[in-house]
Design a protein around this motif. Structure first.
Motif, PDB file in Angstrom:
ATOM      1  N   LYS A 173       0.817  -1.220   0.000  1.00  0.00           N
ATOM      2  CA  LYS A 173       0.000   0.000   0.000  1.00  0.00           C
ATOM      3  C   LYS A 173       0.851   1.270   0.000  1.00  0.00           C
ATOM      4  N   CYS A 174       1.962   1.208  -0.677  1.00  0.00           N
ATOM      5  CA  CYS A 174       2.804   2.390  -0.842  1.00  0.00           C
ATOM      6  C   CYS A 174       3.720   2.163  -2.044  1.00  0.00           C
ATOM      7  N   ASN A 215      -4.566  14.083  -5.040  1.00  0.00           N
ATOM      8  CA  ASN A 215      -4.901  13.885  -3.634  1.00  0.00           C
ATOM      9  C   ASN A 215      -6.356  14.231  -3.324  1.00  0.00           C
ATOM     10  N   HIS A 221      -2.566   9.080  -2.692  1.00  0.00           N
ATOM     11  CA  HIS A 221      -2.034  10.319  -2.121  1.00  0.00           C
ATOM     12  C   HIS A 221      -0.567  10.397  -2.524  1.00  0.00           C
ATOM     13  N   LYS A 241       1.084   6.831  -1.560  1.00  0.00           N
ATOM     14  CA  LYS A 241       0.389   6.071  -0.520  1.00  0.00           C
ATOM     15  C   LYS A 241      -1.085   5.949  -0.901  1.00  0.00           C
ATOM     16  N   LYS A 242      -1.768   5.032  -0.245  1.00  0.00           N
ATOM     17  CA  LYS A 242      -3.209   4.954  -0.451  1.00  0.00           C
ATOM     18  C   LYS A 242      -3.851   6.173   0.184  1.00  0.00           C
ATOM     19  N   ASN A 243      -4.793   6.770  -0.507  1.00  0.00           N
ATOM     20  CA  ASN A 243      -5.462   7.956   0.010  1.00  0.00           C
ATOM     21  C   ASN A 243      -6.256   7.576   1.257  1.00  0.00           C
ATOM     22  N   PRO A 244      -5.919   8.099   2.424  1.00  0.00           N
ATOM     23  CA  PRO A 244      -6.603   7.697   3.662  1.00  0.00           C
ATOM     24  C   PRO A 244      -8.079   8.041   3.670  1.00  0.00           C
ATOM     25  N   SER A 247     -10.796   5.112   2.579  1.00  0.00           N
ATOM     26  CA  SER A 247     -11.219   4.102   3.551  1.00  0.00           C
ATOM     27  C   SER A 247     -11.507   2.757   2.905  1.00  0.00           C
TER      28      SER A 247
END
Length: 410
Positions: A173-174, A215, A221, A241-244, A247
């Motif tokens: 996940k990055c 983003n 992200h 990164k995965k966009n927080p 979800s």
């Protein structure tokens, strides 16, 4: 889409259409001498033609369908047609970052030909033979969302997003890109010679705006780092990164990985030979491989194989049911410490004989010394060749369980 929906929720008009394009890395890292609409349209055309690339030289799509997927709201269909025709005239440099290893793609048009038949409402198109071979079954690829690309407002953003998808690792996940020389980055993002020559302007008007949009409206992200030579910035690297905010509501990307067809061919070798050419099984394997991943499909195949002598349905029916209902989920649970120990203390019976196999395999494997475990692991992975290097630990365990059961060691 309702006003309250997050931007990554799939709109209803995409139901029944392909939602992603399998895009070779070499086709992502191109000189971006095309408009945003052209790049989006080319992605849609590639997705539509992908399954037919090995067997057809020409492909057709209804213009109305293309308009719908592109979310092209303008009434100026003439401009859209001119956009498509321009894909033949525009030469691009492929594989700028060498993501496909040392392979050189050279310079070629995005499409070899385009014909628009207004009376039939169809667009017929073709790729140059050398490009067609590279587009299908690529060594490294990324999955780019056709509906999400419609959210971007500039070609710089879409180009950078595709680059980020290509270097994102779905398991960790990055991800991060290599250091990209600024001249190469300018070419990749489609900044013409003479525009934004001062790095401050290029950074502010192109890089940062693209990152801000990614983003804000995508599943990823991104951030950027710079490498300086004295006072000058000579390269940039993007951290992904995965966009927080998402979800986990979207399975938007499949990071760099092996091409799906070799994985499907490998999985087909694990089922009885009589079913290997079954088009429904092939389709189910592909669909679940793309949506659930290799671990999931491995589990269902191994579980079906272990139950093959006890089931009332045909092997085909049972495998399809397993893929849909996740029968193999117990494999992972039974191999875990807690479930495994509970199983170890339980008496076997005809009703739970298959359920005990993972626990029995675990106990057998743990009884071996380190050298014997390594030898068994190597033997279990040998049939998969270089594909095994991408296996997660769970997939490795499935292969070991299968080998132990087939050899009658439990």
């Amino acid at each position: 889409m309702g006003n309250g929906d997050p931007p990554w929720v799939i709109p209803g008009e995409f139901a029944g259409n392909k939602q992603v394009v399998i895009k070779s890395s070499g086709a992502i890292h191109i000189s971006n001498d095309i408009t945003l609409l052209q790049r989006r349209a080319w992605n849609v055309l590639l997705a539509h033609a992908y399954d037919e690339l090995p067997i057809k030289e020409e492909h057709s799509i209804k213009i109305s369908k293309l308009v719908n997927i592109l979310n092209y709201e303008s009434t100026n269909i003439k401009y859209l047609k001119e956009t498509l025709k321009a894909l033949v005239d525009t030469k691009v440099e492929w594989n700028l970052l060498g993501r496909d290893g040392k392979e050189v793609w050279g310079v070629a048009a995005l499409l070899a030909q385009v014909e628009l038949e207004s009376h039939r409402g169809t667009c017929t198109y073709a790729y140059a033979p050398a490009i067609r071979k590279r587009l299908y079954n690529p060594a490294i690829y990324a999955k780019v969302n056709l509906w999400l690309q419609n959210k971007f407002s500039s070609k710089h953003t879409l180009a950078l997003y595709e680059c980020c998808v290509d270097w994102y690792n779905v398991n960790s996940k990055c991800g991060e890109t290599p250091w990209i020389p600024i001249p190469v980055l300018r070419k990749s993002l489609g900044v013409p010679d003479g525009a934004h020559q001062e790095f401050k302007k290029f950074n502010g008007r192109v890089i940062k705006k693209a990152i801000e949009e990614i983003n804000a409206v995508s599943d990823l992200h991104a951030s950027v780092k710079y490498k300086r030579q004295g006072r000058n910035v000579d390269a940039a690297k993007f951290i992904i990164k995965k966009n927080p905010v998402s979800s986990g509501q979207i399975k938007a990307i499949q990071g760099p990985t092996d091409s799906p067809q070799p994985q499907i061919d490998m999985l087909l070798q694990k089922i009885p030979e009589v079913y290997r050419d079954d088009p429904v099984i092939k389709s189910q394997l592909r669909n679940h491989l793309e949506t659930e991943g290799l671990d999931y499909v491995f589990a269902q195949i191994h579980y079906t194989n272990l139950n093959a002598g006890k089931i009332r349905e045909t092997y085909r029916q049972y495998l399809i049911s397993a893929l849909k209902a996740n029968y193999g989920e117990r494999f992972l649970k039974m191999w875990s410490e807690e479930q495994g120990e509970q199983k170890a203390d339980r008496q076997s019976s005809p009703e739970n004989e298959t359920d005990d196999i993972p626990a029995k395999a675990k106990r057998y494997f743990q009884s071996l010394g380190p050298a014997e475990q390594d030898a068994l692991r190597k033997e279990a992975l040998e049939p998969y060749g270089s594909d095994a290097t991408a296996f997660s630990e769970s997939t490795v365990l499935f292969a070991i369980i299968d080998l132990i059961a087939r050899k009658g060691l439990i």
